[in-house]
Design a protein around this motif. Structure first.
Motif, PDB file in Angstrom:
ATOM      1  N   ALA A 153      -4.760   4.110  -8.614  1.00 43.80           N
ATOM      2  CA  ALA A 153      -3.439   4.675  -8.896  1.00 43.80           C
ATOM      3  C   ALA A 153      -3.045   4.437 -10.355  1.00 43.80           C
ATOM      4  N   ASP A 154      -3.301   3.237 -10.842  1.00 43.48           N
ATOM      5  CA  ASP A 154      -2.964   2.902 -12.231  1.00 43.48           C
ATOM      6  C   ASP A 154      -3.732   3.779 -13.206  1.00 43.48           C
ATOM      7  N   LYS A 155      -5.027   3.871 -12.994  1.00 44.35           N
ATOM      8  CA  LYS A 155      -5.864   4.640 -13.913  1.00 44.35           C
ATOM      9  C   LYS A 155      -5.521   6.124 -13.872  1.00 44.35           C
ATOM     10  N   LEU A 156      -5.196   6.645 -12.693  1.00 45.40           N
ATOM     11  CA  LEU A 156      -4.794   8.047 -12.589  1.00 45.40           C
ATOM     12  C   LEU A 156      -3.517   8.316 -13.382  1.00 45.40           C
ATOM     13  N   ASN A 177       0.817  -1.215   0.000  1.00 44.89           N
ATOM     14  CA  ASN A 177       0.000   0.000   0.000  1.00 44.89           C
ATOM     15  C   ASN A 177       0.852   1.266   0.000  1.00 44.89           C
ATOM     16  N   ILE A 178       1.997   1.221   0.661  1.00 41.22           N
ATOM     17  CA  ILE A 178       2.914   2.363   0.632  1.00 41.22           C
ATOM     18  C   ILE A 178       3.426   2.574  -0.794  1.00 41.22           C
ATOM     19  N   LEU A 179       3.740   1.494  -1.498  1.00 44.68           N
ATOM     20  CA  LEU A 179       4.171   1.608  -2.899  1.00 44.68           C
ATOM     21  C   LEU A 179       3.071   2.222  -3.763  1.00 44.68           C
ATOM     22  N   THR A 180       1.829   1.810  -3.527  1.00 43.94           N
ATOM     23  CA  THR A 180       0.709   2.361  -4.295  1.00 43.94           C
ATOM     24  C   THR A 180       0.536   3.845  -3.997  1.00 43.94           C
ATOM     25  N   LEU A 181       0.615   4.226  -2.728  1.00 43.54           N
ATOM     26  CA  LEU A 181       0.509   5.643  -2.359  1.00 43.54           C
ATOM     27  C   LEU A 181       1.665   6.455  -2.947  1.00 43.54           C
TER      28      LEU A 181
END
Length: 192
Positions: free
Chosen positions: A70-73, A7-11
């Protein structure tokens, strides 16, 4: 909120978006390479957070929600920046197809989840191929500069059209899977 490594990587990927935009507009010769590197970093962290979530058994509802956002953004911002830098139909058409499909399928998945049929529109194999073509296309389009005799931008544009075609194909697959529910009798749903 579960702050584990995935989740830290995604953020981190989401936090990189403003930096990505800023670097894209820098008036330096290395800006294209730096923008492409940030995009590649985002793609790598996308793979890494999924891998670590499975490997370390750190999957979470928060991560399952945030990762595709995150990917779509990142993809939408990259497409918007590219179209803004090179306005014209050749880039705008596949960009509109890709962004439009993401909005439509996200809405479809949300609706399917509300009626308890989310598994009907799970990620397909063709969706993974589409994502790979799309990420490579965007990386090449962001990099822009030819490598020796390789016309990087043109190869990226061709790959973006491949990704747009796969995007439409995967959307048709999702819609076909959901069609019986979309087209079904909704009298019970209207009475609730």
């Amino acid at each position: 909120m579960n702050l584990n490594i995935p989740n830290i990587l995604t953020l981190t990927r989401i936090a990189a978006i403003p930096v990505f935009v800023l670097v894209f507009y820098l008036p330096f010769s290395w800006a294209n390479m730096a923008t492409a590197a940030i995009f590649a970093f985002a793609g790598f962290t996308d793979w890494l957070d999924g891998y670590l979530a499975r490997k370390l058994n750190q999957t979470s509802r928060f991560g399952a929600f945030l990762d595709p956002v995150a990917d779509k953004l990142m993809v939408a911002v990259a497409l918007i920046l590219l179209v803004a830098a090179d306005p014209g139909p050749w880039l705008a058409i596949p960009a509109a197809i890709i962004i439009g499909r993401e909005i439509a399928i996200s809405a479809l998945r949300e609706w399917m989840a509300q009626i308890g049929e989310r598994a009907q529109v799970a990620v397909s194999y063709i969706g993974k191929i589409k994502t790979t073509a799309q990420m490579l296309a965007l990386f090449l389009l962001l990099y822009r500069e030819p490598l020796s005799e390789l016309p990087v931008y043109e190869v990226g544009l061709v790959l973006l059209y491949v990704a747009a075609a796969l995007t439409l194909w995967s959307m048709i697959i999702y819609l076909r899977a959901a069609w019986p529910l979309l087209n079904g009798d909704n009298t019970k749903e209207n009475n609730e």
